[in-house]
Design a protein around this motif. Sequence first.
Motif, PDB file in Angstrom:
ATOM      1  N   SER A 271       0.835  -1.202   0.000  1.00 41.77           N
ATOM      2  CA  SER A 271       0.000   0.000   0.000  1.00 41.77           C
ATOM      3  C   SER A 271       0.870   1.253   0.000  1.00 41.77           C
ATOM      4  O   SER A 271       0.634   2.197  -0.772  1.00 41.77           O
ATOM      5  CB  SER A 271      -0.902   0.002   1.240  1.00 41.77           C
ATOM      6  OG  SER A 271      -1.559   1.245   1.398  1.00 41.77           O
ATOM      7  N   PHE A 272       1.911   1.255   0.839  1.00 39.67           N
ATOM      8  CA  PHE A 272       2.811   2.399   0.883  1.00 39.67           C
ATOM      9  C   PHE A 272       3.633   2.501  -0.403  1.00 39.67           C
ATOM     10  O   PHE A 272       3.950   3.600  -0.862  1.00 39.67           O
ATOM     11  CB  PHE A 272       3.721   2.299   2.104  1.00 39.67           C
ATOM     12  CG  PHE A 272       2.992   2.394   3.413  1.00 39.67           C
ATOM     13  CD1 PHE A 272       2.341   3.564   3.775  1.00 39.67           C
ATOM     14  CD2 PHE A 272       2.929   1.320   4.265  1.00 39.67           C
ATOM     15  CE1 PHE A 272       1.650   3.664   4.966  1.00 39.67           C
ATOM     16  CE2 PHE A 272       2.238   1.392   5.472  1.00 39.67           C
ATOM     17  CZ  PHE A 272       1.598   2.577   5.824  1.00 39.67           C
ATOM     18  N   THR A 273       3.979   1.352  -0.974  1.00 42.36           N
ATOM     19  CA  THR A 273       4.708   1.347  -2.243  1.00 42.36           C
ATOM     20  C   THR A 273       3.926   2.079  -3.319  1.00 42.36           C
ATOM     21  O   THR A 273       4.457   2.944  -4.030  1.00 42.36           O
ATOM     22  CB  THR A 273       4.979  -0.096  -2.703  1.00 42.36           C
ATOM     23  OG1 THR A 273       5.817  -0.753  -1.750  1.00 42.36           O
ATOM     24  CG2 THR A 273       5.666  -0.118  -4.058  1.00 42.36           C
ATOM     25  N   VAL A 274       2.649   1.732  -3.440  1.00 48.91           N
ATOM     26  CA  VAL A 274       1.809   2.374  -4.448  1.00 48.91           C
ATOM     27  C   VAL A 274       1.629   3.857  -4.124  1.00 48.91           C
ATOM     28  O   VAL A 274       1.660   4.709  -5.022  1.00 48.91           O
ATOM     29  CB  VAL A 274       0.436   1.669  -4.550  1.00 48.91           C
ATOM     30  CG1 VAL A 274      -0.480   2.407  -5.515  1.00 48.91           C
ATOM     31  CG2 VAL A 274       0.623   0.231  -5.014  1.00 48.91           C
ATOM     32  N   THR A 275       1.457   4.165  -2.854  1.00 46.83           N
ATOM     33  CA  THR A 275       1.281   5.571  -2.453  1.00 46.83           C
ATOM     34  C   THR A 275       2.488   6.410  -2.843  1.00 46.83           C
ATOM     35  O   THR A 275       2.359   7.488  -3.451  1.00 46.83           O
ATOM     36  CB  THR A 275       1.041   5.668  -0.940  1.00 46.83           C
ATOM     37  OG1 THR A 275      -0.144   4.953  -0.600  1.00 46.83           O
ATOM     38  CG2 THR A 275       0.893   7.115  -0.509  1.00 46.83           C
ATOM     39  N   PHE A 276       3.684   5.932  -2.489  1.00 53.10           N
ATOM     40  CA  PHE A 276       4.892   6.699  -2.792  1.00 53.10           C
ATOM     41  C   PHE A 276       5.168   6.740  -4.293  1.00 53.10           C
ATOM     42  O   PHE A 276       5.621   7.771  -4.815  1.00 53.10           O
ATOM     43  CB  PHE A 276       6.087   6.115  -2.040  1.00 53.10           C
ATOM     44  CG  PHE A 276       6.066   6.405  -0.572  1.00 53.10           C
ATOM     45  CD1 PHE A 276       6.119   7.716  -0.105  1.00 53.10           C
ATOM     46  CD2 PHE A 276       5.987   5.376   0.352  1.00 53.10           C
ATOM     47  CE1 PHE A 276       6.086   7.995   1.252  1.00 53.10           C
ATOM     48  CE2 PHE A 276       5.959   5.650   1.717  1.00 53.10           C
ATOM     49  CZ  PHE A 276       6.009   6.958   2.166  1.00 53.10           C
TER      50      PHE A 276
END
Length: 468
Positions: A271-276
Amino acid sequence: MAFFMQRTRQPEVFYLTTENKMGTEPVGKLIVSMSLPPLLSMFMQYSYNLIDSAFVAQLSENALTAVSLSFPITTLMNAASVWIGVGINVLIAGFLGRKEQDKADNVATAGLIVSFVLGAVLNILALLVMKPYFRSFTGNADIYSLCIAYMQICAFMQVPNMVHIAIQKMLQATGNMISPMWFQIAGVVVNITFDPLLIFGMGPFPMLGITGAAIATVMGYAFSMVLALILLFRGNQKVRIRFNDFHFEWHIVRRIFSAGFPSFIMNALSSFTVTFANLFLVSCSETAVAFFGAYYKIQQLIVMTVNGLIQGCLPIMRYNYGARKEKRVRSSFHYGLLYATVMMGVGELIVQFFPSQLLRLFAASAEMQSFGIRAMRIMACGFVFCGFTTMIATYFQATEKIIQSNILQLLRQLVVLLPAMWILDHFLGIDGIWFSFPVTEIISFLCAAIMLAMAHKWTTASPDSPAH
Protein backbone atom coordinates in the motif's frame (compact mmCIF):
# COMPACT_ATOMS: atom_id res chain seq x y z
CA MET A 1 1.90 -42.56 26.29
CA ALA A 2 0.07 -42.91 29.57
CA PHE A 3 -1.07 -39.32 29.13
CA PHE A 4 -2.79 -40.09 25.83
CA MET A 5 -4.40 -43.28 27.17
CA GLN A 6 -5.72 -41.34 30.10
CA ARG A 7 -7.04 -38.47 27.97
CA THR A 8 -8.86 -40.71 25.50
CA ARG A 9 -11.26 -41.85 28.22
CA GLN A 10 -12.84 -38.40 27.79
CA PRO A 11 -14.90 -38.42 24.56
CA GLU A 12 -14.55 -34.69 23.99
CA VAL A 13 -10.80 -34.91 23.36
CA PHE A 14 -10.63 -38.32 21.69
CA TYR A 15 -9.46 -36.83 18.37
CA LEU A 16 -6.15 -35.79 19.98
CA THR A 17 -4.84 -39.36 19.51
CA THR A 18 -5.04 -39.04 15.72
CA GLU A 19 -1.86 -37.56 14.26
CA ASN A 20 -2.47 -34.54 12.07
CA LYS A 21 -1.50 -35.07 8.42
CA MET A 22 0.83 -32.06 8.65
CA GLY A 23 3.14 -34.17 10.80
CA THR A 24 3.05 -37.43 8.85
CA GLU A 25 2.40 -37.11 5.09
CA PRO A 26 5.27 -36.79 2.56
CA VAL A 27 6.17 -33.11 2.54
CA GLY A 28 6.20 -32.49 -1.23
CA LYS A 29 2.79 -34.06 -1.72
CA LEU A 30 1.43 -32.40 1.42
CA ILE A 31 2.43 -28.91 0.27
CA VAL A 32 0.75 -29.44 -3.09
CA SER A 33 -2.48 -30.70 -1.51
CA MET A 34 -2.59 -27.92 1.10
CA SER A 35 -1.47 -25.13 -1.23
CA LEU A 36 -3.67 -25.74 -4.26
CA PRO A 37 -6.96 -24.67 -2.60
CA PRO A 38 -5.66 -21.32 -1.20
CA LEU A 39 -3.61 -20.82 -4.37
CA LEU A 40 -6.72 -21.19 -6.49
CA SER A 41 -8.79 -18.97 -4.20
CA MET A 42 -6.10 -16.26 -4.18
CA PHE A 43 -5.82 -16.44 -7.95
CA MET A 44 -9.56 -15.99 -8.31
CA GLN A 45 -9.73 -13.21 -5.71
CA TYR A 46 -7.00 -11.18 -7.39
CA SER A 47 -8.34 -12.02 -10.83
CA TYR A 48 -11.46 -10.28 -9.60
CA ASN A 49 -9.40 -7.22 -8.68
CA LEU A 50 -7.91 -7.19 -12.15
CA ILE A 51 -11.27 -7.78 -13.83
CA ASP A 52 -12.90 -5.13 -11.63
CA SER A 53 -10.35 -2.56 -12.79
CA ALA A 54 -10.75 -3.72 -16.39
CA PHE A 55 -14.52 -3.12 -16.20
CA VAL A 56 -14.02 0.30 -14.60
CA ALA A 57 -11.48 1.22 -17.29
CA GLN A 58 -14.25 0.85 -19.87
CA LEU A 59 -15.99 3.82 -18.22
CA SER A 60 -13.03 6.20 -18.59
CA GLU A 61 -9.34 6.62 -17.81
CA ASN A 62 -10.37 8.91 -14.96
CA ALA A 63 -12.38 6.05 -13.44
CA LEU A 64 -9.33 3.77 -13.67
CA THR A 65 -7.22 6.50 -12.06
CA ALA A 66 -9.74 6.78 -9.23
CA VAL A 67 -9.60 3.05 -8.52
CA SER A 68 -5.79 3.21 -8.72
CA LEU A 69 -5.70 6.01 -6.13
CA SER A 70 -8.10 4.01 -3.92
CA PHE A 71 -5.93 0.91 -4.13
CA PRO A 72 -3.55 1.82 -1.24
CA ILE A 73 -6.49 2.26 1.17
CA THR A 74 -8.20 -1.01 0.22
CA THR A 75 -4.85 -2.80 0.29
CA LEU A 76 -4.12 -1.51 3.79
CA MET A 77 -7.55 -2.68 4.93
CA ASN A 78 -6.95 -6.11 3.44
CA ALA A 79 -3.47 -6.21 5.01
CA ALA A 80 -5.04 -5.70 8.45
CA SER A 81 -7.37 -8.64 7.78
CA VAL A 82 -4.46 -10.85 6.77
CA TRP A 83 -2.54 -9.66 9.87
CA ILE A 84 -5.17 -10.97 12.27
CA GLY A 85 -5.90 -14.06 10.17
CA VAL A 86 -2.28 -15.19 9.92
CA GLY A 87 -1.70 -14.49 13.62
CA ILE A 88 -4.64 -16.77 14.43
CA ASN A 89 -3.33 -19.37 11.97
CA VAL A 90 0.20 -19.45 13.38
CA LEU A 91 -0.92 -19.76 17.02
CA ILE A 92 -3.56 -22.44 16.34
CA ALA A 93 -1.17 -24.54 14.23
CA GLY A 94 1.51 -24.31 16.93
CA PHE A 95 -0.89 -25.30 19.74
CA LEU A 96 -2.28 -28.20 17.72
CA GLY A 97 1.27 -29.36 17.01
CA ARG A 98 1.81 -29.49 20.79
CA LYS A 99 -1.59 -31.19 21.38
CA GLU A 100 -2.97 -28.20 23.31
CA GLN A 101 -6.54 -28.21 22.01
CA ASP A 102 -8.02 -25.91 24.67
CA LYS A 103 -5.48 -23.19 23.86
CA ALA A 104 -6.17 -23.56 20.12
CA ASP A 105 -9.90 -23.14 20.75
CA ASN A 106 -9.26 -20.09 22.93
CA VAL A 107 -7.21 -18.46 20.15
CA ALA A 108 -9.99 -19.12 17.63
CA THR A 109 -12.62 -17.53 19.90
CA ALA A 110 -10.49 -14.50 20.74
CA GLY A 111 -9.53 -14.11 17.07
CA LEU A 112 -13.14 -14.05 15.93
CA ILE A 113 -14.04 -11.35 18.47
CA VAL A 114 -11.00 -9.24 17.52
CA SER A 115 -11.84 -9.52 13.81
CA PHE A 116 -15.35 -8.10 14.33
CA VAL A 117 -14.22 -5.23 16.58
CA LEU A 118 -11.13 -4.22 14.63
CA GLY A 119 -13.01 -4.50 11.33
CA ALA A 120 -15.58 -1.96 12.54
CA VAL A 121 -12.84 0.41 13.77
CA LEU A 122 -11.01 0.27 10.42
CA ASN A 123 -14.27 0.85 8.55
CA ILE A 124 -14.76 4.12 10.43
CA LEU A 125 -11.11 5.17 9.96
CA ALA A 126 -11.30 4.60 6.20
CA LEU A 127 -14.32 6.90 5.97
CA LEU A 128 -12.53 9.58 8.02
CA VAL A 129 -9.25 9.64 6.07
CA MET A 130 -10.45 9.23 2.49
CA LYS A 131 -11.23 12.90 1.72
CA PRO A 132 -7.91 14.43 2.85
CA TYR A 133 -6.07 11.47 1.32
CA PHE A 134 -7.58 11.90 -2.14
CA ARG A 135 -7.23 15.71 -2.03
CA SER A 136 -3.48 15.26 -1.54
CA PHE A 137 -3.19 13.35 -4.81
CA THR A 138 -5.45 15.09 -7.29
CA GLY A 139 -6.86 18.49 -8.06
CA ASN A 140 -9.03 17.02 -10.81
CA ALA A 141 -12.63 17.42 -9.61
CA ASP A 142 -13.91 14.50 -11.70
CA ILE A 143 -11.27 12.07 -10.42
CA TYR A 144 -11.79 13.25 -6.83
CA SER A 145 -15.58 12.71 -6.99
CA LEU A 146 -15.05 9.24 -8.50
CA CYS A 147 -12.61 8.37 -5.70
CA ILE A 148 -15.13 9.38 -3.02
CA ALA A 149 -18.01 7.57 -4.74
CA TYR A 150 -15.95 4.37 -4.85
CA MET A 151 -14.34 4.48 -1.41
CA GLN A 152 -17.37 5.52 0.65
CA ILE A 153 -18.94 2.17 -0.32
CA CYS A 154 -15.78 0.03 -0.31
CA ALA A 155 -15.04 1.04 3.29
CA PHE A 156 -17.90 -1.25 4.37
CA MET A 157 -16.11 -4.32 3.04
CA GLN A 158 -13.81 -4.36 6.08
CA VAL A 159 -15.88 -6.25 8.67
CA PRO A 160 -16.90 -9.09 6.33
CA ASN A 161 -13.42 -9.18 4.85
CA MET A 162 -11.71 -9.41 8.23
CA VAL A 163 -14.13 -12.01 9.62
CA HIS A 164 -14.06 -14.34 6.62
CA ILE A 165 -10.24 -14.21 6.43
CA ALA A 166 -10.00 -14.95 10.18
CA ILE A 167 -12.18 -18.04 9.74
CA GLN A 168 -10.27 -19.03 6.62
CA LYS A 169 -7.00 -19.01 8.55
CA MET A 170 -8.50 -20.89 11.51
CA LEU A 171 -9.51 -23.77 9.27
CA GLN A 172 -6.25 -23.74 7.31
CA ALA A 173 -4.35 -24.06 10.60
CA THR A 174 -6.08 -27.43 11.15
CA GLY A 175 -5.14 -28.67 7.67
CA ASN A 176 -8.58 -27.95 6.16
CA MET A 177 -7.74 -26.09 2.95
CA ILE A 178 -10.80 -27.06 0.88
CA SER A 179 -13.63 -25.36 2.78
CA PRO A 180 -11.92 -21.93 2.94
CA MET A 181 -11.32 -22.16 -0.79
CA TRP A 182 -15.01 -22.66 -1.54
CA PHE A 183 -16.41 -19.84 0.59
CA GLN A 184 -13.78 -17.46 -0.79
CA ILE A 185 -14.49 -18.51 -4.38
CA ALA A 186 -18.24 -18.12 -3.74
CA GLY A 187 -17.66 -14.48 -2.77
CA VAL A 188 -15.53 -13.90 -5.86
CA VAL A 189 -18.26 -15.34 -8.10
CA VAL A 190 -20.81 -12.97 -6.55
CA ASN A 191 -18.37 -10.11 -7.11
CA ILE A 192 -17.65 -10.86 -10.74
CA THR A 193 -21.31 -11.56 -11.52
CA PHE A 194 -22.59 -8.26 -10.15
CA ASP A 195 -19.73 -6.13 -11.44
CA PRO A 196 -20.95 -5.72 -15.02
CA LEU A 197 -24.61 -5.79 -13.96
CA LEU A 198 -24.21 -2.83 -11.59
CA ILE A 199 -21.50 -0.92 -13.46
CA PHE A 200 -23.19 -0.92 -16.87
CA GLY A 201 -26.83 -1.37 -15.82
CA MET A 202 -27.76 -4.68 -17.40
CA GLY A 203 -31.30 -6.10 -17.26
CA PRO A 204 -33.26 -4.84 -14.25
CA PHE A 205 -30.16 -3.37 -12.60
CA PRO A 206 -29.49 0.39 -12.69
CA MET A 207 -26.32 1.78 -14.28
CA LEU A 208 -24.25 2.83 -11.26
CA GLY A 209 -20.79 3.18 -12.80
CA ILE A 210 -17.91 3.11 -10.35
CA THR A 211 -20.36 2.95 -7.41
CA GLY A 212 -21.67 -0.32 -8.81
CA ALA A 213 -18.15 -1.78 -8.72
CA ALA A 214 -17.87 -0.87 -5.03
CA ILE A 215 -21.28 -2.37 -4.18
CA ALA A 216 -20.34 -5.62 -5.95
CA THR A 217 -17.15 -5.74 -3.89
CA VAL A 218 -19.00 -5.42 -0.57
CA MET A 219 -21.61 -7.98 -1.65
CA GLY A 220 -18.91 -10.52 -2.46
CA TYR A 221 -17.14 -10.15 0.88
CA ALA A 222 -20.42 -10.26 2.80
CA PHE A 223 -21.43 -13.50 1.08
CA SER A 224 -18.06 -15.09 1.92
CA MET A 225 -18.46 -14.05 5.57
CA VAL A 226 -21.94 -15.58 5.90
CA LEU A 227 -20.80 -18.88 4.40
CA ALA A 228 -17.68 -18.91 6.60
CA LEU A 229 -19.69 -18.35 9.79
CA ILE A 230 -22.14 -21.11 8.89
CA LEU A 231 -19.28 -23.51 8.22
CA LEU A 232 -17.48 -22.60 11.44
CA PHE A 233 -20.48 -22.98 13.76
CA ARG A 234 -22.36 -25.78 12.03
CA GLY A 235 -19.51 -27.83 10.58
CA ASN A 236 -17.44 -30.47 12.37
CA GLN A 237 -14.18 -28.55 12.67
CA LYS A 238 -10.96 -29.45 14.53
CA VAL A 239 -11.06 -26.10 16.28
CA ARG A 240 -14.11 -24.77 18.14
CA ILE A 241 -15.56 -21.40 19.10
CA ARG A 242 -16.40 -21.51 22.80
CA PHE A 243 -18.16 -18.41 24.11
CA ASN A 244 -19.62 -20.10 27.21
CA ASP A 245 -16.33 -20.86 28.98
CA PHE A 246 -14.25 -18.29 27.15
CA HIS A 247 -11.91 -16.06 29.17
CA PHE A 248 -10.50 -13.06 27.33
CA GLU A 249 -6.73 -13.03 27.73
CA TRP A 250 -4.81 -10.00 26.50
CA HIS A 251 -1.60 -11.96 26.10
CA ILE A 252 -3.35 -14.14 23.49
CA VAL A 253 -4.43 -11.02 21.59
CA ARG A 254 -0.90 -9.64 21.76
CA ARG A 255 0.47 -12.92 20.40
CA ILE A 256 -2.05 -12.88 17.54
CA PHE A 257 -0.88 -9.38 16.59
CA SER A 258 2.78 -10.33 17.00
CA ALA A 259 2.64 -13.61 15.03
CA GLY A 260 0.75 -12.07 12.13
CA PHE A 261 2.73 -8.85 11.95
CA PRO A 262 5.21 -10.01 9.26
CA SER A 263 2.28 -10.82 6.96
CA PHE A 264 0.80 -7.41 7.69
CA ILE A 265 4.10 -5.78 6.79
CA MET A 266 4.29 -7.78 3.56
CA ASN A 267 0.79 -6.72 2.50
CA ALA A 268 0.65 -3.23 4.03
CA LEU A 269 3.92 -2.09 2.57
CA SER A 270 2.53 -2.69 -0.92
CA SER A 271 0.00 0.00 0.00
CA PHE A 272 2.81 2.40 0.88
CA THR A 273 4.71 1.35 -2.24
CA VAL A 274 1.81 2.37 -4.45
CA THR A 275 1.28 5.57 -2.45
CA PHE A 276 4.89 6.70 -2.79
CA ALA A 277 5.06 5.64 -6.45
CA ASN A 278 1.93 7.71 -7.08
CA LEU A 279 3.60 10.71 -5.44
CA PHE A 280 6.37 10.50 -8.03
CA LEU A 281 4.08 9.61 -10.96
CA VAL A 282 1.40 12.23 -10.36
CA SER A 283 3.92 14.91 -11.29
CA CYS A 284 4.38 13.18 -14.66
CA SER A 285 0.77 12.61 -15.68
CA GLU A 286 -2.51 11.12 -14.50
CA THR A 287 -2.06 8.50 -17.25
CA ALA A 288 1.09 7.31 -15.47
CA VAL A 289 -0.90 6.89 -12.25
CA ALA A 290 -3.62 4.97 -14.10
CA PHE A 291 -0.98 2.75 -15.72
CA PHE A 292 0.77 1.94 -12.46
CA GLY A 293 -2.56 1.02 -10.87
CA ALA A 294 -3.29 -1.34 -13.77
CA TYR A 295 0.21 -2.87 -13.68
CA TYR A 296 0.05 -3.37 -9.92
CA LYS A 297 -3.18 -5.36 -10.28
CA ILE A 298 -1.32 -7.70 -12.67
CA GLN A 299 1.67 -7.91 -10.35
CA GLN A 300 -0.57 -8.58 -7.34
CA LEU A 301 -2.34 -11.36 -9.23
CA ILE A 302 1.01 -13.12 -9.67
CA VAL A 303 2.48 -12.36 -6.24
CA MET A 304 -0.68 -13.13 -4.28
CA THR A 305 -1.21 -16.39 -6.17
CA VAL A 306 2.23 -17.36 -4.86
CA ASN A 307 0.97 -16.15 -1.47
CA GLY A 308 -1.59 -18.96 -1.76
CA LEU A 309 1.36 -21.35 -1.87
CA ILE A 310 2.75 -19.66 1.24
CA GLN A 311 -0.61 -20.13 2.99
CA GLY A 312 -0.17 -23.86 2.45
CA CYS A 313 3.49 -23.90 3.56
CA LEU A 314 3.20 -21.72 6.66
CA PRO A 315 0.93 -23.97 8.79
CA ILE A 316 2.98 -27.04 7.79
CA MET A 317 6.24 -25.42 8.87
CA ARG A 318 4.64 -23.99 11.99
CA TYR A 319 2.98 -27.28 13.01
CA ASN A 320 6.23 -29.23 12.64
CA TYR A 321 8.19 -26.51 14.40
CA GLY A 322 5.76 -26.83 17.32
CA ALA A 323 6.11 -30.65 17.15
CA ARG A 324 9.93 -30.24 17.12
CA LYS A 325 10.33 -31.96 13.75
CA GLU A 326 13.13 -29.84 12.33
CA LYS A 327 13.76 -32.01 9.27
CA ARG A 328 10.14 -31.60 8.13
CA VAL A 329 10.34 -27.85 8.74
CA ARG A 330 13.35 -27.51 6.47
CA SER A 331 11.97 -29.91 3.89
CA SER A 332 8.77 -27.83 3.74
CA PHE A 333 10.85 -24.69 3.26
CA HIS A 334 12.92 -26.21 0.44
CA TYR A 335 9.89 -27.49 -1.44
CA GLY A 336 8.12 -24.15 -0.95
CA LEU A 337 11.18 -22.28 -2.23
CA LEU A 338 11.28 -24.42 -5.36
CA TYR A 339 7.56 -24.04 -6.10
CA ALA A 340 7.60 -20.28 -5.45
CA THR A 341 10.57 -19.78 -7.76
CA VAL A 342 8.90 -21.69 -10.60
CA MET A 343 5.62 -19.81 -10.18
CA MET A 344 7.26 -16.39 -10.08
CA GLY A 345 9.37 -17.35 -13.10
CA VAL A 346 6.24 -18.22 -15.09
CA GLY A 347 4.66 -14.91 -14.04
CA GLU A 348 7.74 -13.03 -15.18
CA LEU A 349 7.69 -14.72 -18.59
CA ILE A 350 4.01 -13.84 -19.09
CA VAL A 351 4.65 -10.14 -18.38
CA GLN A 352 7.82 -10.08 -20.51
CA PHE A 353 6.17 -11.62 -23.58
CA PHE A 354 2.61 -10.23 -23.40
CA PRO A 355 2.74 -6.67 -21.95
CA SER A 356 0.72 -5.11 -24.76
CA GLN A 357 -2.05 -7.69 -24.47
CA LEU A 358 -2.22 -7.22 -20.71
CA LEU A 359 -2.51 -3.45 -21.05
CA ARG A 360 -5.34 -3.81 -23.55
CA LEU A 361 -7.41 -5.35 -20.74
CA PHE A 362 -7.49 -1.85 -19.27
CA ALA A 363 -8.40 -0.07 -22.50
CA ALA A 364 -4.91 1.45 -22.50
CA SER A 365 -4.56 4.61 -24.57
CA ALA A 366 -1.74 5.08 -27.08
CA GLU A 367 0.05 7.24 -24.51
CA MET A 368 -0.19 4.53 -21.85
CA GLN A 369 1.04 1.87 -24.28
CA SER A 370 3.99 4.05 -25.34
CA PHE A 371 5.72 3.85 -21.95
CA GLY A 372 3.75 1.04 -20.28
CA ILE A 373 5.16 -1.87 -22.30
CA ARG A 374 8.77 -0.98 -21.48
CA ALA A 375 7.89 -0.23 -17.85
CA MET A 376 6.21 -3.61 -17.33
CA ARG A 377 9.19 -5.50 -18.73
CA ILE A 378 11.61 -3.63 -16.50
CA MET A 379 9.60 -4.14 -13.29
CA ALA A 380 8.97 -7.84 -13.98
CA CYS A 381 12.74 -8.54 -13.88
CA GLY A 382 12.55 -8.75 -10.09
CA PHE A 383 9.75 -11.33 -9.81
CA VAL A 384 11.95 -14.41 -9.25
CA PHE A 385 14.01 -12.65 -6.56
CA CYS A 386 10.75 -11.63 -4.86
CA GLY A 387 9.72 -15.31 -4.66
CA PHE A 388 12.98 -16.24 -2.93
CA THR A 389 12.82 -13.42 -0.38
CA THR A 390 9.15 -13.92 0.45
CA MET A 391 9.58 -17.64 1.12
CA ILE A 392 12.63 -17.01 3.33
CA ALA A 393 10.61 -14.42 5.29
CA THR A 394 7.82 -17.01 5.69
CA TYR A 395 10.33 -19.56 7.03
CA PHE A 396 11.47 -17.02 9.62
CA GLN A 397 7.86 -16.31 10.54
CA ALA A 398 7.08 -20.01 11.03
CA THR A 399 10.15 -20.56 13.22
CA GLU A 400 9.49 -17.59 15.51
CA LYS A 401 12.19 -15.37 14.02
CA ILE A 402 9.73 -12.52 13.72
CA ILE A 403 12.34 -9.75 13.70
CA GLN A 404 14.18 -11.25 10.73
CA SER A 405 10.92 -11.74 8.84
CA ASN A 406 9.91 -8.12 9.46
CA ILE A 407 13.33 -6.85 8.39
CA LEU A 408 13.08 -8.59 5.02
CA GLN A 409 9.65 -7.15 4.32
CA LEU A 410 10.79 -3.67 5.33
CA LEU A 411 13.84 -3.96 3.06
CA ARG A 412 11.75 -5.00 0.06
CA GLN A 413 9.06 -2.39 0.27
CA LEU A 414 10.43 0.52 2.25
CA VAL A 415 14.05 0.73 3.39
CA VAL A 416 15.62 -0.07 0.01
CA LEU A 417 12.77 0.77 -2.37
CA LEU A 418 12.13 4.39 -1.43
CA PRO A 419 15.76 5.58 -1.61
CA ALA A 420 16.21 3.61 -4.85
CA MET A 421 13.10 5.24 -6.30
CA TRP A 422 14.25 8.72 -5.32
CA ILE A 423 17.85 8.28 -6.55
CA LEU A 424 17.00 6.56 -9.84
CA ASP A 425 14.17 8.99 -10.57
CA HIS A 426 16.67 11.83 -10.12
CA PHE A 427 19.12 10.34 -12.65
CA LEU A 428 16.84 8.45 -15.08
CA GLY A 429 13.49 10.23 -14.83
CA ILE A 430 10.37 8.07 -14.97
CA ASP A 431 12.43 5.04 -16.08
CA GLY A 432 14.22 5.26 -12.73
CA ILE A 433 10.93 4.53 -10.95
CA TRP A 434 10.53 1.33 -12.98
CA PHE A 435 14.15 0.23 -12.42
CA SER A 436 13.88 0.78 -8.66
CA PHE A 437 11.67 -2.30 -8.31
CA PRO A 438 14.04 -5.01 -9.67
CA VAL A 439 17.04 -3.29 -8.04
CA THR A 440 15.24 -3.49 -4.69
CA GLU A 441 14.30 -7.16 -5.15
CA ILE A 442 17.90 -8.14 -5.95
CA ILE A 443 19.35 -6.30 -2.92
CA SER A 444 16.64 -7.75 -0.64
CA PHE A 445 17.30 -11.27 -1.94
CA LEU A 446 21.03 -10.98 -1.17
CA CYS A 447 20.22 -9.82 2.37
CA ALA A 448 17.71 -12.68 2.80
CA ALA A 449 20.26 -15.26 1.69
CA ILE A 450 22.82 -13.95 4.20
CA MET A 451 20.26 -13.89 7.04
CA LEU A 452 19.14 -17.45 6.22
CA ALA A 453 22.72 -18.74 6.28
CA MET A 454 23.30 -17.06 9.63
CA ALA A 455 20.04 -18.44 11.07
CA HIS A 456 20.94 -21.98 10.05
CA LYS A 457 24.35 -21.60 11.64
CA TRP A 458 22.83 -20.38 14.92
CA THR A 459 20.16 -23.12 14.92
CA THR A 460 22.76 -25.85 14.40
CA ALA A 461 24.88 -24.48 17.24
CA SER A 462 22.01 -23.98 19.71
CA PRO A 463 21.15 -26.81 22.14
CA ASP A 464 17.59 -25.41 22.34
CA SER A 465 16.80 -25.85 18.65
CA PRO A 466 14.00 -28.28 17.67
CA ALA A 467 16.56 -30.58 16.08
CA HIS A 468 17.94 -31.27 19.52
